[in-house]
Write an enzyme that holds these catalytic residues in place. Structure first.
Site, PDB file in Angstrom:
ATOM      1  N   GLU A 126      -4.047   2.677   7.136  1.00  0.00           N
ATOM      2  CA  GLU A 126      -3.830   2.630   5.686  1.00  0.00           C
ATOM      3  C   GLU A 126      -4.362   3.908   5.044  1.00  0.00           C
ATOM      4  O   GLU A 126      -3.844   4.382   4.043  1.00  0.00           O
ATOM      5  CB  GLU A 126      -4.575   1.407   5.113  1.00  0.00           C
ATOM      6  N   SER A 137     -10.502  -0.348   3.897  1.00  0.00           N
ATOM      7  CA  SER A 137      -9.828  -0.853   5.106  1.00  0.00           C
ATOM      8  C   SER A 137      -9.124   0.303   5.806  1.00  0.00           C
ATOM      9  O   SER A 137      -8.330   1.009   5.179  1.00  0.00           O
ATOM     10  CB  SER A 137      -8.773  -1.902   4.737  1.00  0.00           C
ATOM     11  N   ARG A 195       0.812  -1.229   0.000  1.00  0.00           N
ATOM     12  CA  ARG A 195       0.000   0.000   0.000  1.00  0.00           C
ATOM     13  C   ARG A 195       0.841   1.273   0.000  1.00  0.00           C
ATOM     14  O   ARG A 195       0.508   2.271   0.632  1.00  0.00           O
ATOM     15  CB  ARG A 195      -0.975   0.023   1.190  1.00  0.00           C
TER      16      ARG A 195
HETATM   17  C1  LIG Z   1     -15.463   0.523  -0.245  1.00  0.00           C
HETATM   18  C2  LIG Z   1     -13.970   0.645  -0.476  1.00  0.00           C
HETATM   19  C3  LIG Z   1     -13.246  -0.474  -0.824  1.00  0.00           C
HETATM   20  C4  LIG Z   1     -11.869  -0.388  -1.043  1.00  0.00           C
HETATM   21  N1  LIG Z   1     -11.171  -1.518  -1.383  1.00  0.00           N
HETATM   22  C5  LIG Z   1      -9.845  -1.445  -1.585  1.00  0.00           C
HETATM   23  C6  LIG Z   1      -9.101  -2.614  -1.951  1.00  0.00           C
HETATM   24  O1  LIG Z   1      -9.643  -3.703  -2.121  1.00  0.00           O
HETATM   25  N2  LIG Z   1      -7.755  -2.491  -2.113  1.00  0.00           N
HETATM   26  C7  LIG Z   1      -7.113  -1.292  -1.955  1.00  0.00           C
HETATM   27  O2  LIG Z   1      -5.881  -1.245  -2.120  1.00  0.00           O
HETATM   28  N3  LIG Z   1      -7.791  -0.178  -1.616  1.00  0.00           N
HETATM   29  C8  LIG Z   1      -9.131  -0.203  -1.437  1.00  0.00           C
HETATM   30  N4  LIG Z   1      -9.823   0.929  -1.095  1.00  0.00           N
HETATM   31  C9  LIG Z   1      -9.088   2.204  -0.891  1.00  0.00           C
HETATM   32  C10 LIG Z   1      -8.952   3.084  -2.141  1.00  0.00           C
HETATM   33  O3  LIG Z   1     -10.026   2.873  -3.053  1.00  0.00           O
HETATM   34  C11 LIG Z   1      -7.624   2.864  -2.861  1.00  0.00           C
HETATM   35  O4  LIG Z   1      -6.525   3.158  -2.023  1.00  0.00           O
HETATM   36  C12 LIG Z   1      -7.514   3.732  -4.129  1.00  0.00           C
HETATM   37  O5  LIG Z   1      -6.389   3.326  -4.845  1.00  0.00           O
HETATM   38  C13 LIG Z   1      -7.405   5.231  -3.842  1.00  0.00           C
HETATM   39  O6  LIG Z   1      -7.557   5.934  -5.065  1.00  0.00           O
HETATM   40  P1  LIG Z   1      -8.145   7.414  -5.093  1.00  0.00           P
HETATM   41  O7  LIG Z   1      -8.123   7.895  -6.492  1.00  0.00           O
HETATM   42  O8  LIG Z   1      -9.469   7.447  -4.427  1.00  0.00           O
HETATM   43  O9  LIG Z   1      -7.056   8.164  -4.227  1.00  0.00           O
HETATM   44  P2  LIG Z   1      -7.288   9.311  -3.139  1.00  0.00           P
HETATM   45  O10 LIG Z   1      -7.991   8.734  -1.964  1.00  0.00           O
HETATM   46  O11 LIG Z   1      -7.874  10.495  -3.781  1.00  0.00           O
HETATM   47  O12 LIG Z   1      -5.768   9.606  -2.734  1.00  0.00           O
HETATM   48  C14 LIG Z   1      -5.000   8.637  -2.079  1.00  0.00           C
HETATM   49  C15 LIG Z   1      -3.537   9.105  -2.039  1.00  0.00           C
HETATM   50  O13 LIG Z   1      -3.038   9.160  -3.373  1.00  0.00           O
HETATM   51  C16 LIG Z   1      -2.604  10.478  -3.695  1.00  0.00           C
HETATM   52  N5  LIG Z   1      -2.963  10.698  -5.104  1.00  0.00           N
HETATM   53  C17 LIG Z   1      -4.161  10.468  -5.703  1.00  0.00           C
HETATM   54  N6  LIG Z   1      -4.075  10.710  -7.029  1.00  0.00           N
HETATM   55  C18 LIG Z   1      -2.801  11.126  -7.257  1.00  0.00           C
HETATM   56  C19 LIG Z   1      -2.082  11.528  -8.431  1.00  0.00           C
HETATM   57  N7  LIG Z   1      -2.654  11.556  -9.646  1.00  0.00           N
HETATM   58  N8  LIG Z   1      -0.781  11.887  -8.297  1.00  0.00           N
HETATM   59  C20 LIG Z   1      -0.181  11.867  -7.077  1.00  0.00           C
HETATM   60  N9  LIG Z   1      -0.799  11.508  -5.940  1.00  0.00           N
HETATM   61  C21 LIG Z   1      -2.098  11.130  -6.033  1.00  0.00           C
HETATM   62  C22 LIG Z   1      -3.304  11.401  -2.723  1.00  0.00           C
HETATM   63  O14 LIG Z   1      -2.543  12.577  -2.516  1.00  0.00           O
HETATM   64  C23 LIG Z   1      -3.373  10.522  -1.486  1.00  0.00           C
HETATM   65  O15 LIG Z   1      -2.128  10.567  -0.810  1.00  0.00           O
HETATM   66  C24 LIG Z   1     -11.204   0.872  -0.891  1.00  0.00           C
HETATM   67  C25 LIG Z   1     -11.956   2.007  -0.556  1.00  0.00           C
HETATM   68  C26 LIG Z   1     -13.327   1.903  -0.356  1.00  0.00           C
HETATM   69  C27 LIG Z   1     -14.098   3.140  -0.020  1.00  0.00           C
END
Ligand SMILES: Cc1cc2nc3c(=O)[nH]c(=O)nc-3n(C[C@H](O)[C@H](O)[C@H](O)COP(=O)(O)OP(=O)(O)OC[C@H]3O[C@@H](n4cnc5c(N)ncnc54)[C@H](O)[C@@H]3O)c2cc1C
Length: 303
Positions: free
Chosen positions: A297, A227, A177
């Site tokens: 996380e 998570s 992660r």
């Molecule tokens: C119901 C649910 C289920 C989930 N299941 C999983 C799972 O099975 N496995 C898993 O790993 N995660 C899971 N997640 C967590 C999440 O979806 C992941 O971590 C996902 O990859 C985050 O992407 P995001 O675009 O929403 O990032 P954000 O939440 O918007 O950002 C996360 C981090 O990434 C950075 N970031 C985002 N975009 C960029 C960019 N373009 N350039 C630089 N930095 C950036 C942000 O600054 C921040 O530090 C889940 C979440 C939910 C709500």
């Protein structure tokens, strides 16, 4: 508070309708929690990103990049700076044989669907993760035995000077992660995946199977950030939390899910403070009972 000069400068790079002041971050996180960002900018392309970034660096204005906000807990007092969103406006995907290239704002679901359409296997694990390709690569998102690091070959980023750089898989320093981006100033704009030809029906069946497992095990009917804790070595966070007696533990509107103790859910009116209180109680309880440290996380902004 953003000054008039900063606002006017941003308006030179990005259309006015993509810039909002005092924007509630609860509207941009899957937790549905978070106070206002001084300024919220939806970026449409790399040029806007580079121009805005160069300007904010020079002007010394703090900024934070988000994708879909699905791994994010934002403070109740919001963010004193500029939030840059790389989302649906930057979401093109192209397929070249077994190589797929997605812009950072493409959703993981959309990207996995595109792979399915072209009969490409490798991204089934990501089809139910509610993040963007950018957020997914930063977090090295993974599920059901798959991880971004297994399929990502190249990541295009914009550096502090507003210049484009290419990072290969090794340079990304993927870990559980995490990746090099989490501790650097890079902003992801595009990601290349190496996939393999597969049978469309098999790929689709696997995606449906994983979606079913999510619906069965995860509290998808409530806002959350997935998570809350990383998996501690040799254990499962959810199981430790349950066995420490925290199933259904609640502070204010934040609750340890009854369905999956690894999730903290927003039952309707949770504040970031409530979530942090639940996190602290759970961490202390698990440490006390099992001598295991639970590390968060989720990414916290302004808390
Ligand atoms: C119901 C649910 C289920 C989930 N299941 C999983 C799972 O099975 N496995 C898993 O790993 N995660 C899971 N997640 C967590 C999440 O979806 C992941 O971590 C996902 O990859 C985050 O992407 P995001 O675009 O929403 O990032 P954000 O939440 O918007 O950002 C996360 C981090 O990434 C950075 N970031 C985002 N975009 C960029 C960019 N373009 N350039 C630089 N930095 C950036 C942000 O600054 C921040 O530090 C889940 C979440 C939910 C709500």
């Amino acid at each position: 508070m953003i000054s008039k000069a900063v606002l006017e400068a941003l308006q030179k790079f990005v259309p006015c309708e993509n810039i909002r002041l005092q924007e509630p971050m609860a509207d941009h996180t899957t937790f549905r929690i978070g106070g206002p960002a001084d300024c919220f900018v939806q970026l449409e392309n790399e040029k806007q990103l580079k121009d805005v970034r160069r300007y904010l660096e020079l002007a010394g204005v703090p900024f934070f990049v988000i994708g879909n906000g699905s791994n994010l807990l934002v403070s109740d007092s919001g963010y004193q700076g500029v939030v840059l969103q790389i989302g649906s406006e930057m979401s093109d995907i192209r397929v070249e044989g077994c190589r797929m290239v997605a812009k950072a704002g493409a959703s993981l679901a959309q990207t996995a669907r595109m792979a399915l359409k072209h009969g490409l296997t490798g991204l089934e694990f990501a089809s139910g993760i509610p993040g963007t390709v950018g957020g997914g690569v930063v977090m090295n998102a993974g599920a059901y035995g798959g991880e971004m690091c297994q399929v990502v070959t190249q990541v295009t980023v914009v550096n502090r000077d507003g210049e484009t750089m290419e990072l290969d898989n090794e340079t990304m320093e993927f870990g559980y992660r995490t990746s090099v981006i989490r501790h650097s100033a890079f902003i992801v704009t595009e990601v290349a995946f190496s996939l393999a030809h597969g049978d469309r029906d098999t790929i689709q069946a696997r995606m449906e199977e994983l979606a079913g497992r999510r619906r069965e095990k995860q509290p998808l009917e409530y806002p959350s950030a997935g998570s809350t804790f990383k998996r501690p070595e040799g254990h499962f966070a959810g199981q430790l939390i349950m066995e420490a007696g925290f199933r259904g533990f609640q502070k204010g509107g934040a609750r340890v899910s009854d369905k999956h103790c690894g999730f903290i859910i927003n039952t309707g009116n949770a504040t970031a403070r409530d979530v942090l209180d639940v996190i602290a109680s759970v961490q202390a309880g698990v440490k006390d009972k099992f001598h295991v440290d639970l590390e968060t996380e989720i990414v916290c902004l302004g808390v």
